[in-house]
Write a protein that holds these residues in place. Structure first.
Motif, PDB file in Angstrom:
ATOM      1  N   THR A 266      -5.963  -4.266 -12.331  1.00 22.07           N
ATOM      2  CA  THR A 266      -5.654  -3.965 -10.933  1.00 22.07           C
ATOM      3  C   THR A 266      -6.645  -4.632  -9.994  1.00 22.07           C
ATOM      4  OG1 THR A 266      -4.713  -1.817 -11.583  1.00 22.07           O
ATOM      5  CG2 THR A 266      -5.311  -2.103  -9.269  1.00 22.07           C
ATOM      6  N   LYS A 267      -7.931  -4.580 -10.334  1.00 17.91           N
ATOM      7  CA  LYS A 267      -8.941  -5.230  -9.490  1.00 17.91           C
ATOM      8  C   LYS A 267      -8.734  -6.738  -9.449  1.00 17.91           C
ATOM      9  CE  LYS A 267     -12.711  -1.853  -9.860  1.00 17.91           C
ATOM     10  NZ  LYS A 267     -14.128  -1.650 -10.248  1.00 17.91           N
ATOM     11  N   PHE A 268      -8.440  -7.324 -10.610  1.00 21.63           N
ATOM     12  CA  PHE A 268      -8.220  -8.767 -10.676  1.00 21.63           C
ATOM     13  C   PHE A 268      -7.014  -9.162  -9.823  1.00 21.63           C
ATOM     14  CE2 PHE A 268      -6.243 -12.487 -12.782  1.00 21.63           C
ATOM     15  CZ  PHE A 268      -7.273 -13.396 -12.615  1.00 21.63           C
ATOM     16  N   THR A 269      -5.941  -8.394  -9.931  1.00 18.95           N
ATOM     17  CA  THR A 269      -4.734  -8.668  -9.148  1.00 18.95           C
ATOM     18  C   THR A 269      -5.007  -8.540  -7.655  1.00 18.95           C
ATOM     19  OG1 THR A 269      -3.356  -7.830 -10.957  1.00 18.95           O
ATOM     20  CG2 THR A 269      -2.317  -8.039  -8.791  1.00 18.95           C
ATOM     21  N   CYS A 270      -5.819  -7.577  -7.290  1.00 19.15           N
ATOM     22  CA  CYS A 270      -6.162  -7.382  -5.882  1.00 19.15           C
ATOM     23  C   CYS A 270      -6.866  -8.619  -5.330  1.00 19.15           C
ATOM     24  CB  CYS A 270      -7.044  -6.145  -5.729  1.00 19.15           C
ATOM     25  SG  CYS A 270      -7.312  -5.643  -4.010  1.00 19.15           S
ATOM     26  N   TYR A 271      -7.750  -9.200  -6.106  1.00 16.65           N
ATOM     27  CA  TYR A 271      -8.419 -10.423  -5.664  1.00 16.65           C
ATOM     28  C   TYR A 271      -7.435 -11.589  -5.551  1.00 16.65           C
ATOM     29  CZ  TYR A 271     -13.308  -9.030  -5.426  1.00 16.65           C
ATOM     30  OH  TYR A 271     -14.504  -8.469  -5.033  1.00 16.65           O
ATOM     31  N   LEU A 272      -6.455 -11.648  -6.444  1.00 16.44           N
ATOM     32  CA  LEU A 272      -5.459 -12.712  -6.367  1.00 16.44           C
ATOM     33  C   LEU A 272      -4.642 -12.599  -5.078  1.00 16.44           C
ATOM     34  CD1 LEU A 272      -4.057 -12.982 -10.015  1.00 16.44           C
ATOM     35  CD2 LEU A 272      -5.923 -14.257  -8.942  1.00 16.44           C
ATOM     36  N   VAL A 273      -4.232 -11.382  -4.729  1.00 17.17           N
ATOM     37  CA  VAL A 273      -3.482 -11.169  -3.487  1.00 17.17           C
ATOM     38  C   VAL A 273      -4.340 -11.559  -2.283  1.00 17.17           C
ATOM     39  CG1 VAL A 273      -2.367  -9.450  -2.010  1.00 17.17           C
ATOM     40  CG2 VAL A 273      -2.057  -9.346  -4.491  1.00 17.17           C
ATOM     41  N   ASN A 274      -5.601 -11.156  -2.324  1.00 13.45           N
ATOM     42  CA  ASN A 274      -6.518 -11.548  -1.258  1.00 13.45           C
ATOM     43  C   ASN A 274      -6.628 -13.070  -1.167  1.00 13.45           C
ATOM     44  OD1 ASN A 274      -8.805 -10.972   0.705  1.00 13.45           O
ATOM     45  ND2 ASN A 274      -9.949 -12.063  -0.855  1.00 13.45           N
ATOM     46  N   GLY A 275      -6.601 -13.744  -2.315  1.00 11.04           N
ATOM     47  CA  GLY A 275      -6.669 -15.194  -2.334  1.00 11.04           C
ATOM     48  C   GLY A 275      -5.495 -15.841  -1.611  1.00 11.04           C
TER      49      GLY A 275
ATOM     50  N   LEU B 236       0.806  -1.214   0.000  1.00  8.32           N
ATOM     51  CA  LEU B 236       0.000   0.000   0.000  1.00  8.32           C
ATOM     52  C   LEU B 236       0.844   1.272   0.000  1.00  8.32           C
ATOM     53  CD1 LEU B 236      -2.836  -0.965   2.516  1.00  8.32           C
ATOM     54  CD2 LEU B 236      -2.969  -0.872   0.021  1.00  8.32           C
ATOM     55  N   ASN B 237       2.044   1.201   0.557  1.00  8.40           N
ATOM     56  CA  ASN B 237       2.838   2.414   0.731  1.00  8.40           C
ATOM     57  C   ASN B 237       4.038   2.550  -0.195  1.00  8.40           C
ATOM     58  OD1 ASN B 237       1.778   3.877   3.370  1.00  8.40           O
ATOM     59  ND2 ASN B 237       1.743   1.689   3.790  1.00  8.40           N
ATOM     60  N   ASN B 238       4.452   1.454  -0.821  1.00  6.85           N
ATOM     61  CA  ASN B 238       5.703   1.519  -1.569  1.00  6.85           C
ATOM     62  C   ASN B 238       5.638   0.925  -2.968  1.00  6.85           C
ATOM     63  OD1 ASN B 238       7.815   2.476   0.606  1.00  6.85           O
ATOM     64  ND2 ASN B 238       6.561   0.922   1.615  1.00  6.85           N
ATOM     65  N   THR B 239       4.448   0.668  -3.471  1.00  6.88           N
ATOM     66  CA  THR B 239       4.343   0.097  -4.816  1.00  6.88           C
ATOM     67  C   THR B 239       3.351   0.879  -5.679  1.00  6.88           C
ATOM     68  OG1 THR B 239       2.539  -1.450  -4.300  1.00  6.88           O
ATOM     69  CG2 THR B 239       4.783  -2.207  -3.862  1.00  6.88           C
ATOM     70  N   LYS B 240       3.566   0.806  -6.975  1.00  7.38           N
ATOM     71  CA  LYS B 240       2.642   1.422  -7.922  1.00  7.38           C
ATOM     72  C   LYS B 240       1.265   0.773  -7.820  1.00  7.38           C
ATOM     73  CE  LYS B 240       2.018   2.273 -12.884  1.00  7.38           C
ATOM     74  NZ  LYS B 240       2.597   2.058 -14.231  1.00  7.38           N
ATOM     75  N   PHE B 241       1.260  -0.543  -7.597  1.00 10.08           N
ATOM     76  CA  PHE B 241       0.004  -1.270  -7.445  1.00 10.08           C
ATOM     77  C   PHE B 241      -0.799  -0.728  -6.268  1.00 10.08           C
ATOM     78  CE2 PHE B 241      -2.116  -4.978  -5.349  1.00 10.08           C
ATOM     79  CZ  PHE B 241      -3.125  -5.160  -6.280  1.00 10.08           C
ATOM     80  N   GLY B 242      -0.128  -0.495  -5.146  1.00  7.44           N
ATOM     81  CA  GLY B 242      -0.807   0.039  -3.973  1.00  7.44           C
ATOM     82  C   GLY B 242      -1.380   1.424  -4.224  1.00  7.44           C
ATOM     83  N   ARG B 243      -0.618   2.260  -4.895  1.00  2.00           N
ATOM     84  CA  ARG B 243      -1.115   3.613  -5.213  1.00  2.00           C
ATOM     85  C   ARG B 243      -2.315   3.538  -6.151  1.00  2.00           C
ATOM     86  NH1 ARG B 243       4.506   4.415  -5.110  1.00  2.00           N
ATOM     87  NH2 ARG B 243       4.712   4.109  -7.355  1.00  2.00           N
ATOM     88  N   SER B 244      -2.300   2.539  -7.036  1.00  2.00           N
ATOM     89  CA  SER B 244      -3.433   2.369  -7.952  1.00  2.00           C
ATOM     90  C   SER B 244      -4.700   1.973  -7.199  1.00  2.00           C
ATOM     91  CB  SER B 244      -3.103   1.296  -8.993  1.00  2.00           C
ATOM     92  OG  SER B 244      -2.012   1.692  -9.805  1.00  2.00           O
TER      93      SER B 244
END
Length: 329
Positions: free
Chosen positions: A213-222, A184-192
């Motif tokens: 980005t939404k799809f990737t977020c669900y993968l991380v949650n998985g 959340l604080n140090n990646t482009k993905f987190g800023r997105s």
């Protein structure tokens, strides 16, 4: 009132505004210690951390999703599938590594389904993850015939083992806290994630790939959900196909209490961790003082409602437009 006094009051107000969740956590901790002397025993405090590790891990996944304007109602059911399948594979292979990898993979697989429904087919997250809940729970009950898997042997190391005298579930919890904080604080993905949750149209205009980005977020949650399932089953020393019912709501409660906004774009890993500790301490002290289990559900529901009301009130005061995270695309 002098200028220096005004400045001091402003600094105090700013401090409490920024760190209010930690002040509340300290207050809940102190109050609990006064309500029951057993609360402060080292064994009880360790048990709180160990038992709360699963909720905290699930809550950190929920935090990233809610920041983006989404949600996961399937985490309890998917957690059960991941944990049971991990145990099944361990029995077949006697390999902790393979079993661990399978548990994580199952979590990612079911969240990939949610991610596709939300990002590709524009299904509201509430509906998508509710469907996945039914698929996951039905699948594992069918696979096991509703029977529990017992006598796990070395598999219990994930939930009952220690490393340098620290329970392994606690180490996993803090590892996931660090991973979430870093993302959340140090990646482009987190800023997105923050950008999409704050204003999806503006994020799209700035070049952020919304669907990916939404799809990737669900993968991380998985990954987080799969890990939670492994830890949970290992801790209770059984593969329970009916496990995890209602845990998604504890995770949501922890995230919201920790300052993650249902309107999207706001939330922190440390705030969610504090929220998870508050939920864990409240559950523990209610058990210690003998609060009826049905009344405990009423209290938890009231806490969620209060947190939502406070969140909406804060956004209205700032004049920020509200959005329905259940129906966001």
């Amino acid at each position: 009132m002098t200028k220096s006094e005004n400045l001091a009051i402003q600094r105090i107000a700013s401090f409490f505004s920024k760190y209010s969740i930690f002040v509340i956590l300290a207050g809940v901790f102190i109050l609990s210690s006064l309500l029951n002397p057993n609360f402060l025993s080292p064994m009880n405090l360790t048990n709180i951390l160990r038992q709360n590790s699963v909720v905290a891990i699930l809550a950190l996944g929920q935090t990233m999703l809610i920041i983006t304007g989404m949600i996961d109602l399937s985490s309890g059911a998917v957690m059960a599938v991941a944990g049971v399948m991990s145990i099944f594979v361990f029995r077949a292979t006697e390999s902790l590594f393979i079993a661990f990898a399978v548990g994580l993979s199952v979590g990612v697989l079911f969240n990939a389904i949610s991610g596709i429904l939300v990002s590709v087919y524009k299904t509201p997250p509430f509906i998508a993850t509710l469907a996945v809940t039914m698929i996951a729970r039905g699948s594992i009950l069918f696979f096991t015939g509703g029977q529990n898997l017992l006598q796990l042997g070395p598999f219990v190391v994930f939930g009952q083992g220690t490393l340098f005298y620290i329970p392994i579930p606690i180490l996993f919890m803090f590892l996931i806290v660090f991973v979430t904080w870093y993302i959340l604080n140090n990646t482009k993905f987190g800023r997105s994630l923050y950008a999409i949750g704050g204003n999806e149209e503006a994020a799209n205009a700035s070049g952020i790939k919304i669907a990916r980005t939404k799809f990737t977020c669900y993968l991380v949650n998985g990954l987080f959900v799969g890990l939670a399932g492994i830890i949970f089953m290992s801790r209770v020393n059984a593969g329970l196909p009916n496990a995890g019912i209602g845990l998604e709501f504890d995770a949501l409660t922890a995230a919201v209490i920790g300052g993650t906004s249902f309107s999207g774009g706001i939330g922190t890993a440390m705030g969610t961790l504090a929220g998870a500790f508050i939920v864990g301490i409240l559950n523990n002290i209610m058990n210690l003082v003998g609060v009826n289990s049905h009344l405990q559900q009423v209290i938890r529901g009231s806490i969620i409602a209060l947190a939502v009301i406070m969140d909406i009130s804060a956004k209205n005061k700032k004049g920020r437009p509200k959005r329905n995270f259940l129906l966001s695309k």
